[in-house]
Scaffold this active site. Structure first.
Site, PDB file in Angstrom:
ATOM      1  CG  HIS A   1      -4.534   0.110   3.707  1.00  0.00           C
ATOM      2  ND1 HIS A   1      -3.797  -0.751   2.937  1.00  0.00           N
ATOM      3  CD2 HIS A   1      -5.447   0.666   2.872  1.00  0.00           C
ATOM      4  CE1 HIS A   1      -4.250  -0.726   1.689  1.00  0.00           C
ATOM      5  NE2 HIS A   1      -5.254   0.128   1.628  1.00  0.00           N
TER       6      HIS A   1
ATOM      7  CB  CYS B   1      -0.993  -0.009   1.161  1.00  0.00           C
ATOM      8  SG  CYS B   1      -0.271   0.027   2.822  1.00  0.00           S
TER       9      CYS B   1
ATOM     10  CG  ASN C   1      -6.701   0.622  -1.631  1.00  0.00           C
ATOM     11  OD1 ASN C   1      -7.047   0.415  -0.485  1.00  0.00           O
ATOM     12  ND2 ASN C   1      -7.509   0.328  -2.623  1.00  0.00           N
TER      13      ASN C   1
END
Length: 188
Positions: free
Chosen positions: A151, A104, A163
């Site tokens: 994240h 990510c 993402n």
């Protein structure tokens, strides 16, 4: 300048120009010998456009983009978002920062690098860069930290986060709600 124009073969300047207005086109300068015929034509045009006793109708205004104006510069966020869109479908790989696979924060770092902006490597570090943005003020290209700070993705607009989610899931769009957001940051 008139003498120079005469010796170079260029047309001499018109000393006394008559002006005619052509509705919808504008004003035009004419040489004096055309002044009387031009006035007659102008009256005829005005009569055609507005019959006697009525005001001339308003013509719609037309705006054209100037092809010589400087192009509008895209923000770093928009450039990064465009770069990340080019990686849709790339594989997730923990610790990877591109260009073939990403985790990510690696995707966010790589995308912003394409915009000329160096970001730190981890989602935690990325949660402290730029200016904070509320969920209601998110713009495409803002970075959004979710999952308790573990994240990060790039806001793509319309409630979508672009993402690299997890192993086995390629780079993709996921739904974003206000409850998911730990912080959002605008890189300026």
């Amino acid at each position: 300048m008139g003498a120079v124009a005469a010796t170079t073969g260029a047309m001499p300047a018109i000393s006394q120009a008559a002006t005619i207005n052509i509705p919808g086109l504008g004003n035009f300068d004419l040489p004096p010998e055309l002044e009387q015929p031009a006035q007659q034509v102008e009256k005829q045009l005005q009569a055609m456009v507005a019959p006697q006793g009525q005001a001339a109708p308003q013509l719609p205004s037309v705006n054209f983009d100037n092809p010589f104006s400087a192009p509008q510069q895209q923000s770093a966020g928009n450039i990064a978002l465009d770069a990340a869109r080019g990686k849709l479908g790339a594989q997730y790989n923990w610790g990877a920062a591109g260009p073939q696979s990403f985790d990510c924060s690696g995707l966010v770092q790589w995308a912003y690098r394409q915009a000329g902006v160096e970001l730190p490597r981890t989602s935690f570090e990325q949660s402290h860069v730029g200016a904070p943005v509320s969920f209601d003020n998110l713009q495409a290209g803002d970075i959004v930290i979710t999952n308790g700070g573990g994240h990060v993705g790039i806001y793509a607009g319309n409630g979508q986060l672009l993402n690299a989610v997890q192993s086995g899931t390629p780079v993709s769009y996921t739904h974003l709600s206000a409850d998911d957001v730990v912080t959002a940051r605008r890189i300026v």
